[in-house]
Write a protein that holds these residues in place. Structure first.
Motif, PDB file in Angstrom:
ATOM      1  N   TYR A 143      29.510 -17.992  -9.460  1.00  0.00           N
ATOM      2  CA  TYR A 143      31.040 -17.669  -9.617  1.00  0.00           C
ATOM      3  C   TYR A 143      31.457 -16.875 -10.937  1.00  0.00           C
ATOM      4  O   TYR A 143      32.718 -15.813 -10.759  1.00  0.00           O
ATOM      5  N   GLY A 144      31.286 -17.464 -11.601  1.00  0.00           N
ATOM      6  CA  GLY A 144      31.670 -17.394 -13.004  1.00  0.00           C
ATOM      7  C   GLY A 144      31.262 -15.921 -13.936  1.00  0.00           C
ATOM      8  O   GLY A 144      31.150 -15.381 -14.798  1.00  0.00           O
ATOM      9  N   CYS A 145      29.837 -15.401 -13.608  1.00  0.00           N
ATOM     10  CA  CYS A 145      29.180 -14.557 -13.454  1.00  0.00           C
ATOM     11  C   CYS A 145      28.288 -13.772 -13.046  1.00  0.00           C
ATOM     12  O   CYS A 145      27.862 -12.440 -13.195  1.00  0.00           O
ATOM     13  N   GLY A 146      28.843 -13.986 -11.715  1.00  0.00           N
ATOM     14  CA  GLY A 146      28.430 -12.763 -10.468  1.00  0.00           C
ATOM     15  C   GLY A 146      26.879 -12.357 -10.464  1.00  0.00           C
ATOM     16  O   GLY A 146      26.150 -11.611 -10.433  1.00  0.00           O
ATOM     17  N   LEU A 147      25.989 -13.505 -10.649  1.00  0.00           N
ATOM     18  CA  LEU A 147      24.639 -13.287 -10.270  1.00  0.00           C
ATOM     19  C   LEU A 147      24.272 -13.317  -9.429  1.00  0.00           C
ATOM     20  O   LEU A 147      25.110 -13.872  -8.434  1.00  0.00           O
ATOM     21  N   ARG A 148      23.237 -12.756  -9.548  1.00  0.00           N
ATOM     22  CA  ARG A 148      22.367 -12.698  -7.246  1.00  0.00           C
ATOM     23  C   ARG A 148      21.178 -14.281  -7.987  1.00  0.00           C
ATOM     24  O   ARG A 148      21.245 -15.240  -8.438  1.00  0.00           O
ATOM     25  N   VAL A 149      21.312 -15.220  -6.122  1.00  0.00           N
ATOM     26  CA  VAL A 149      20.543 -16.151  -6.255  1.00  0.00           C
ATOM     27  C   VAL A 149      19.229 -16.174  -7.054  1.00  0.00           C
ATOM     28  O   VAL A 149      18.523 -16.916  -7.630  1.00  0.00           O
ATOM     29  N   SER A 150      18.923 -14.906  -6.305  1.00  0.00           N
ATOM     30  CA  SER A 150      17.486 -14.660  -7.556  1.00  0.00           C
ATOM     31  C   SER A 150      17.135 -15.070  -9.272  1.00  0.00           C
ATOM     32  O   SER A 150      16.138 -15.225  -9.827  1.00  0.00           O
ATOM     33  N   GLU A 151      18.653 -14.201  -9.640  1.00  0.00           N
ATOM     34  CA  GLU A 151      18.615 -14.317 -10.451  1.00  0.00           C
ATOM     35  C   GLU A 151      18.899 -15.499 -11.386  1.00  0.00           C
ATOM     36  O   GLU A 151      18.474 -16.040 -12.420  1.00  0.00           O
ATOM     37  N   LEU A 152      19.962 -16.680 -10.779  1.00  0.00           N
ATOM     38  CA  LEU A 152      20.102 -17.845 -11.011  1.00  0.00           C
ATOM     39  C   LEU A 152      18.721 -18.315 -10.801  1.00  0.00           C
ATOM     40  O   LEU A 152      18.643 -19.576 -11.574  1.00  0.00           O
ATOM     41  N   LEU A 177      16.987 -11.191 -15.359  1.00  0.00           N
ATOM     42  CA  LEU A 177      16.312 -10.204 -15.062  1.00  0.00           C
ATOM     43  C   LEU A 177      16.829  -9.925 -13.732  1.00  0.00           C
ATOM     44  O   LEU A 177      16.310  -9.987 -12.874  1.00  0.00           O
ATOM     45  N   GLY A 178      17.028  -8.746 -13.260  1.00  0.00           N
ATOM     46  CA  GLY A 178      17.493  -8.361 -12.068  1.00  0.00           C
ATOM     47  C   GLY A 178      16.965  -7.295 -11.129  1.00  0.00           C
ATOM     48  O   GLY A 178      15.607  -7.144 -11.611  1.00  0.00           O
ATOM     49  N   LYS A 179      17.580  -6.663  -9.858  1.00  0.00           N
ATOM     50  CA  LYS A 179      16.490  -5.714  -9.419  1.00  0.00           C
ATOM     51  C   LYS A 179      16.119  -4.481  -9.953  1.00  0.00           C
ATOM     52  O   LYS A 179      16.569  -4.547 -11.008  1.00  0.00           O
ATOM     53  N   GLY A 180      14.325  -4.947  -9.747  1.00  0.00           N
ATOM     54  CA  GLY A 180      13.935  -3.312 -11.083  1.00  0.00           C
ATOM     55  C   GLY A 180      13.526  -3.703 -11.827  1.00  0.00           C
ATOM     56  O   GLY A 180      12.597  -3.078 -13.017  1.00  0.00           O
ATOM     57  N   GLY A 181      13.466  -4.908 -11.956  1.00  0.00           N
ATOM     58  CA  GLY A 181      13.298  -5.588 -13.863  1.00  0.00           C
ATOM     59  C   GLY A 181      13.745  -5.184 -14.624  1.00  0.00           C
ATOM     60  O   GLY A 181      13.352  -4.829 -15.683  1.00  0.00           O
ATOM     61  N   LYS A 182      14.891  -4.081 -14.849  1.00  0.00           N
ATOM     62  CA  LYS A 182      16.498  -4.452 -15.458  1.00  0.00           C
ATOM     63  C   LYS A 182      16.604  -5.766 -15.963  1.00  0.00           C
ATOM     64  O   LYS A 182      17.411  -6.306 -15.219  1.00  0.00           O
ATOM     65  N   ARG A 183      17.096  -6.150 -17.048  1.00  0.00           N
ATOM     66  CA  ARG A 183      17.812  -6.497 -17.577  1.00  0.00           C
ATOM     67  C   ARG A 183      18.961  -6.964 -18.634  1.00  0.00           C
ATOM     68  O   ARG A 183      19.260  -5.228 -18.769  1.00  0.00           O
ATOM     69  N   ARG A 184      19.871  -7.506 -18.070  1.00  0.00           N
ATOM     70  CA  ARG A 184      20.911  -7.227 -18.363  1.00  0.00           C
ATOM     71  C   ARG A 184      21.329  -8.774 -19.005  1.00  0.00           C
ATOM     72  O   ARG A 184      21.386  -9.626 -18.758  1.00  0.00           O
ATOM     73  N   SER A 185      22.477  -8.835 -19.902  1.00  0.00           N
ATOM     74  CA  SER A 185      23.003  -9.415 -20.672  1.00  0.00           C
ATOM     75  C   SER A 185      24.725  -9.692 -19.899  1.00  0.00           C
ATOM     76  O   SER A 185      25.137  -8.968 -19.811  1.00  0.00           O
ATOM     77  N   ASN A 228      12.290 -33.394  -7.496  1.00  0.00           N
ATOM     78  CA  ASN A 228      10.617 -33.122  -8.060  1.00  0.00           C
ATOM     79  C   ASN A 228      10.348 -32.736  -9.243  1.00  0.00           C
ATOM     80  O   ASN A 228       9.172 -32.338  -9.587  1.00  0.00           O
ATOM     81  N   GLY A 229      11.317 -32.047  -9.913  1.00  0.00           N
ATOM     82  CA  GLY A 229      11.564 -31.513 -11.392  1.00  0.00           C
ATOM     83  C   GLY A 229      10.494 -30.634 -11.773  1.00  0.00           C
ATOM     84  O   GLY A 229      10.119 -29.614 -12.414  1.00  0.00           O
ATOM     85  N   THR A 230      10.812 -29.465 -10.162  1.00  0.00           N
ATOM     86  CA  THR A 230      10.110 -27.759 -10.330  1.00  0.00           C
ATOM     87  C   THR A 230      11.537 -27.494  -9.677  1.00  0.00           C
ATOM     88  O   THR A 230      12.382 -28.002  -9.432  1.00  0.00           O
ATOM     89  N   ARG A 231      11.500 -25.666 -10.164  1.00  0.00           N
ATOM     90  CA  ARG A 231      12.127 -25.348  -9.899  1.00  0.00           C
ATOM     91  C   ARG A 231      13.073 -25.403  -8.960  1.00  0.00           C
ATOM     92  O   ARG A 231      12.847 -25.862  -7.685  1.00  0.00           O
ATOM     93  N   PHE A 232      14.473 -25.030  -8.725  1.00  0.00           N
ATOM     94  CA  PHE A 232      15.115 -25.041  -7.414  1.00  0.00           C
ATOM     95  C   PHE A 232      14.527 -23.371  -6.804  1.00  0.00           C
ATOM     96  O   PHE A 232      15.266 -22.600  -7.431  1.00  0.00           O
ATOM     97  N   SER A 233      14.663 -23.598  -4.897  1.00  0.00           N
ATOM     98  CA  SER A 233      14.744 -22.228  -4.742  1.00  0.00           C
ATOM     99  C   SER A 233      15.649 -22.023  -4.114  1.00  0.00           C
ATOM    100  O   SER A 233      16.996 -22.337  -3.996  1.00  0.00           O
ATOM    101  N   ALA A 234      15.871 -20.373  -4.219  1.00  0.00           N
ATOM    102  CA  ALA A 234      17.203 -20.108  -3.664  1.00  0.00           C
ATOM    103  C   ALA A 234      17.686 -20.145  -2.285  1.00  0.00           C
ATOM    104  O   ALA A 234      18.860 -20.388  -2.050  1.00  0.00           O
TER     105      ALA A 234
END
Length: 328
Positions: A143-152, A177-185, A228-234
């Motif tokens: 909510y604070g950054c407007g990230l896509r779940v894939s970015e999160l 790292l957003g859609k199309g491999g574009k990075r943003r801050s 389980n110690g691994t990356r949380f999935s979407a």
């Protein structure tokens, strides 16, 4: 003859195509409409032409029928005339090249400001502290950054040459790292920073993390991990957010993209800076961002209706179906 053809066709879709009873009922309704319009034009059903179908569709559209509803009517009529063609009762299908009006793009679903704040401030007393800290940080970041779940879920706990993204708390920003491999801050606000700091303080208290780091270092480096110690999935984020929103007392379950929509809508309500919102969301085209101006109009219209002494007259006369659409 027309009613006999319709009954034969309905028997065909009921027995040979084995369509559901409700679907057959809808077909009967749509074909009854076809028969009525043909009778009004003194036309046998087997002599209907494309021009007639276009005129009847225009009438349905003018009467307020939605594009989706018109598309369903056309689909039914098209199937009927296809069957007539197979039975060699018509030479051509008059509905073949007729299409429904283009449907309006649906508005994205966004939370009211009060609901978004309630979700962000919710504390789940039933959850263990580790899970509570993680899920709270997820909500604040979405909510604070407007990230896509894939970015999160692509964020790592710390910056590295192989990380897709990370959060720099000292700088108060996230690299994604957003859609199309574009990075943003993206700037990280004070509340999100607090929640992330609390989560990072307990993140290592995962019994499976060390073993997961040996098996799959890239997955274990994730900012948000499961037990389980691994990356949380979407999918896991969707499930956790849905449960958390219901526990927070929201009327409907919340999904990650709804928080992204809420971020954009609430930012526009406060700033009206469309270009800034475009940059924050990572939209390549500003027309994608402009859909949120329609949400903003809804917000303004509701505020007007609730507060202005002349709003009652306006709200009674405003067309309900067009209140949330852009003028064409």
């Amino acid at each position: 003859m027309g009613s006999d053809l319709i009954e034969r066709y309905l028997e065909h879709v009921r027995v040979e195509r084995r369509l559901a009873a409700r679907t057959v009922e809808l077909y009967a309704i749509h074909l009854r409409t076809l028969a009525e319009k043909a009778a009004a034009a003194n036309l046998p059903l087997d002599q209907v032409q494309t021009a007639h179908v276009r005129r009847w569709m225009a009438q349905l559209h003018g009467a307020g029928r939605e594009s989706r509803g018109i598309a369903l009517v056309l689909s039914c009529w098209r199937g009927f005339y296809r069957w007539l063609g197979n039975e060699r009762l018509v030479d051509a299908n008059p509905v073949q090249d007729v299409h429904a009006p283009k449907a309006d793009r649906p508005l994205p679903k966004a939370l009211a400001v009060d609901d978004a704040v309630r979700l962000a401030e919710h504390h789940d007393a039933d959850a263990d502290p580790w899970t509570e800290a993680r899920d709270h940080a997820i909500v604040e970041l979405l909510y604070g950054c407007g990230l896509r779940v894939s970015e999160l879920v692509g964020l790592d706990a710390r910056a590295s040459t192989v990380a897709r993204g990370w959060v720099d708390l000292a700088a108060g920003e996230a690299q994604v790292l957003g859609k199309g491999g574009k990075r943003r801050s993206v700037p990280v606000g004070a509340k999100a920073s607090e929640a992330l700091t609390a989560w990072l303080a307990v993140r290592e208290d995962c019994a499976a993390l060390e073993a997961a780091s040996l098996r799959d270092p890239a997955s274990a480096a994730a900012l948000f991990i499961g037990r389980n110690g691994t990356r949380f999935s979407a999918q896991a984020v969707w499930k956790a957010l849905r449960l958390r929103s219901l526990k927070a007392g929201l009327a409907a379950p919340v999904h990650p993209h709804m928080l992204r929509h809420s971020f954009a809508s609430h930012l526009l309500q406060s700033s009206s800076d469309l270009r800034a919102v475009q940059e924050l969301l990572g939209h390549a085209n500003i027309t994608t961002t402009q859909v949120y101006t329609r949400l903003d109009f809804q917000h303004l219209a509701k505020a007007y209706d609730a507060a202005h002494p002349r709003a009652k007259v306006r709200s009674e006369t405003r067309p309900k179906a067009k209140a949330t659409r852009e003028p064409k």
